[in-house]
Design a protein around this motif. Structure first.
Motif, mmCIF file in Angstrom:
data_model
loop_
_atom_site.group_PDB
_atom_site.id
_atom_site.type_symbol
_atom_site.label_atom_id
_atom_site.label_comp_id
_atom_site.label_asym_id
_atom_site.label_seq_id
_atom_site.Cartn_x
_atom_site.Cartn_y
_atom_site.Cartn_z
ATOM 1 N N LYS A 1 0.832 -1.208 0.000
ATOM 2 C CA LYS A 1 0.000 0.000 0.000
ATOM 3 C C LYS A 1 0.864 1.255 0.000
ATOM 4 N N TRP A 2 1.992 1.188 0.728
ATOM 5 C CA TRP A 2 2.897 2.354 0.737
ATOM 6 C C TRP A 2 3.462 2.589 -0.656
ATOM 7 N N ASN A 3 3.880 1.511 -1.348
ATOM 8 C CA ASN A 3 4.428 1.642 -2.702
ATOM 9 C C ASN A 3 3.402 2.264 -3.641
ATOM 10 N N SER A 4 2.160 1.853 -3.517
ATOM 11 C CA SER A 4 1.103 2.390 -4.375
ATOM 12 C C SER A 4 0.900 3.878 -4.117
ATOM 13 N N ALA A 5 0.837 4.255 -2.839
ATOM 14 C CA ALA A 5 0.659 5.667 -2.488
ATOM 15 C C ALA A 5 1.859 6.497 -2.935
ATOM 16 N N ARG A 6 3.055 5.916 -2.791
ATOM 17 C CA ARG A 6 4.269 6.646 -3.179
ATOM 18 C C ARG A 6 4.306 6.885 -4.684
ATOM 19 N N LYS A 7 3.866 5.900 -5.479
ATOM 20 C CA LYS A 7 3.850 6.060 -6.926
ATOM 21 C C LYS A 7 2.850 7.135 -7.350
ATOM 22 N N GLU A 8 1.719 7.213 -6.660
ATOM 23 C CA GLU A 8 0.740 8.268 -6.962
ATOM 24 C C GLU A 8 1.351 9.644 -6.700
ATOM 25 N N LEU A 9 2.058 9.772 -5.568
ATOM 26 C CA LEU A 9 2.698 11.040 -5.254
ATOM 27 C C LEU A 9 3.825 11.338 -6.229
ATOM 28 N N LEU A 10 4.578 10.304 -6.643
ATOM 29 C CA LEU A 10 5.676 10.490 -7.589
ATOM 30 C C LEU A 10 5.187 11.088 -8.897
ATOM 31 N N ALA A 11 4.033 10.630 -9.369
ATOM 32 C CA ALA A 11 3.471 11.183 -10.605
ATOM 33 C C ALA A 11 3.199 12.682 -10.452
ATOM 34 N N LYS A 12 2.686 13.075 -9.279
ATOM 35 C CA LYS A 12 2.432 14.496 -9.022
ATOM 36 C C LYS A 12 3.752 15.257 -8.895
ATOM 37 N N GLU A 13 4.763 14.641 -8.276
ATOM 38 C CA GLU A 13 6.066 15.295 -8.135
ATOM 39 C C GLU A 13 6.706 15.537 -9.502
ATOM 40 N N LYS A 14 6.581 14.567 -10.404
ATOM 41 C CA LYS A 14 7.142 14.735 -11.743
ATOM 42 C C LYS A 14 6.422 15.854 -12.493
ATOM 43 N N ALA A 15 5.101 15.932 -12.331
ATOM 44 C CA ALA A 15 4.339 17.009 -12.965
ATOM 45 C C ALA A 15 4.762 18.359 -12.398
ATOM 46 N N PHE A 16 5.002 18.394 -11.077
ATOM 47 C CA PHE A 16 5.454 19.630 -10.442
ATOM 48 C C PHE A 16 6.830 20.031 -10.964
ATOM 49 N N THR A 17 7.740 19.060 -11.132
ATOM 50 C CA THR A 17 9.070 19.354 -11.647
ATOM 51 C C THR A 17 8.993 19.940 -13.052
ATOM 52 N N LYS A 18 8.150 19.372 -13.899
ATOM 53 C CA LYS A 18 7.993 19.900 -15.253
ATOM 54 C C LYS A 18 7.379 21.300 -15.229
ATOM 55 N N ALA A 19 6.410 21.503 -14.332
ATOM 56 C CA ALA A 19 5.804 22.832 -14.209
ATOM 57 C C ALA A 19 6.829 23.839 -13.711
ATOM 58 N N ARG A 20 7.684 23.406 -12.777
ATOM 59 C CA ARG A 20 8.737 24.290 -12.266
ATOM 60 C C ARG A 20 9.734 24.627 -13.364
ATOM 61 N N ASP A 21 10.104 23.648 -14.194
ATOM 62 C CA ASP A 21 11.005 23.918 -15.311
ATOM 63 C C ASP A 21 10.396 24.936 -16.262
ATOM 64 N N SER A 22 9.099 24.797 -16.527
ATOM 65 C CA SER A 22 8.413 25.728 -17.423
ATOM 66 C C SER A 22 8.384 27.134 -16.811
ATOM 67 N N LEU A 23 8.127 27.197 -15.496
ATOM 68 C CA LEU A 23 8.102 28.490 -14.808
ATOM 69 C C LEU A 23 9.485 29.140 -14.813
ATOM 70 N N SER A 24 10.530 28.325 -14.615
ATOM 71 C CA SER A 24 11.896 28.860 -14.635
ATOM 72 C C SER A 24 12.237 29.405 -16.015
ATOM 73 N N ALA A 25 11.779 28.728 -17.065
ATOM 74 C CA ALA A 25 12.004 29.221 -18.423
ATOM 75 C C ALA A 25 11.303 30.563 -18.631
ATOM 76 N N GLU A 26 10.091 30.665 -18.092
ATOM 77 C CA GLU A 26 9.355 31.934 -18.192
ATOM 78 C C GLU A 26 10.081 33.029 -17.425
ATOM 79 N N ARG A 27 10.662 32.675 -16.288
ATOM 80 C CA ARG A 27 11.445 33.639 -15.509
ATOM 81 C C ARG A 27 12.639 34.135 -16.332
#
Length: 270
Positions: free
Chosen positions: A18-44
């Protein structure tokens, strides 16, 4: 939720699957956040810039110093606006935490970027505090300069209209930020500059929570189950006081907790 002995809530206990499943769900959100941060840094990086035409003069260890001198021959400059009022005997604890987290400057130099701290306190006070903290980061006094006022890190209506984090005085007051006391107020921030020969351009300034990403201590704590243990965090029930009442200068943690007045408690509201 599981409780610790001091009634602080801990996460639920589950199986490894169950922990692995929850961690993978969060990982997907973390990867999306990283891509959004990269896009924001480019805009900066695409932000337009403003030429700095005023001749700012600072006091440094070798005498009078210009803003151009702070580049130390490199094309880029990062400035930490370090809160140190001329009447204080020590620098702001929160700004001190930010400085503690800067790291070795050689890594910035490798990318043709210099870093310096600027404060309004007279140079002898800065040097004494720098020695106390064990820092080797270039630090300059803007005591006789308009620099702090022009970059909105010293708020004094007698000198310049109040603005902080791109909000006017009226907007700040509406948010409950105490800027109408009639006294000058030091606030934190970081600014970046680039030069083309001897021409200097201001490219970016961030204030308040915008400086969080520069403080490794916060980022490390954000990885933990208990987090920063501050009252604004979720899940609630893990704080030991309002705001950053836990924060001390790094040589003061062995002492009893005392009230520190130099940093306002409304930082999260800015």
């Amino acid at each position: 939720m599981k409780k610790m002995q001091n009634d602080m809530q801990l996460p639920n206990v589950v199986s490894q699957d169950k922990w692995n499943s929850a961690r993978k769900e969060l990982l997907a959100k973390e990867k999306a956040f990283t891509k959004a941060r990269d896009s924001l840094s480019a805009e900066r990086r695409r932000l337009p810039m403003v030429e700095v035409n005023k001749e700012y003069v600072f006091e440094g260890p070798h005498g009078k110093t210009s803003l151009l001198d702070l580049f130390e021959g490199r094309p880029q400059l990062i400035v930490q606006h370090f809160m140190f009022d001329p009447n204080w005997e020590a620098g702001c604890p929160a700004c001190s935490l930010a400085t503690d987290n800067i790291g070795h400057l050689s890594h910035l130099y490798a990318r043709n970027t210099s870093l310096a701290m600027i404060s309004r306190a007279p140079l002898p006070k800065l040097q004494r505090y720098k020695e106390r903290m064990g820092w080797n980061i270039p630090w300059y006094s803007s005591f006789d300069s308009d620099f702090n006022y022009d970059f909105h890190v010293t708020l004094d209506e007698a000198v310049a209209p109040i603005e902080y984090n791109y909000l006017t005085k009226d907007e700040l007051v509406q948010k409950g930020v105490p800027v109408d006391s009639g006294e000058s107020m030091e606030v934190p921030g970081f600014s970046t500059f680039v030069r083309d020969g001897e021409r200097i351009f201001h490219t970016y300034t961030t204030y308040a929570r915008g400086t969080d990403m520069l403080i490794g201590t916060f980022n490390y704590l954000d990885l933990t189950a208990l987090g920063r243990q501050e009252d604004w965090e979720q899940p609630s029930g893990r704080s030991d006081g309002n705001g950053k009442t836990w924060l001390r200068r790094h040589d003061e943690y062995e002492h009893a907790f005392e009230s520190k007045a130099c940093c306002h408690s409304k930082e999260e509201e800015l």
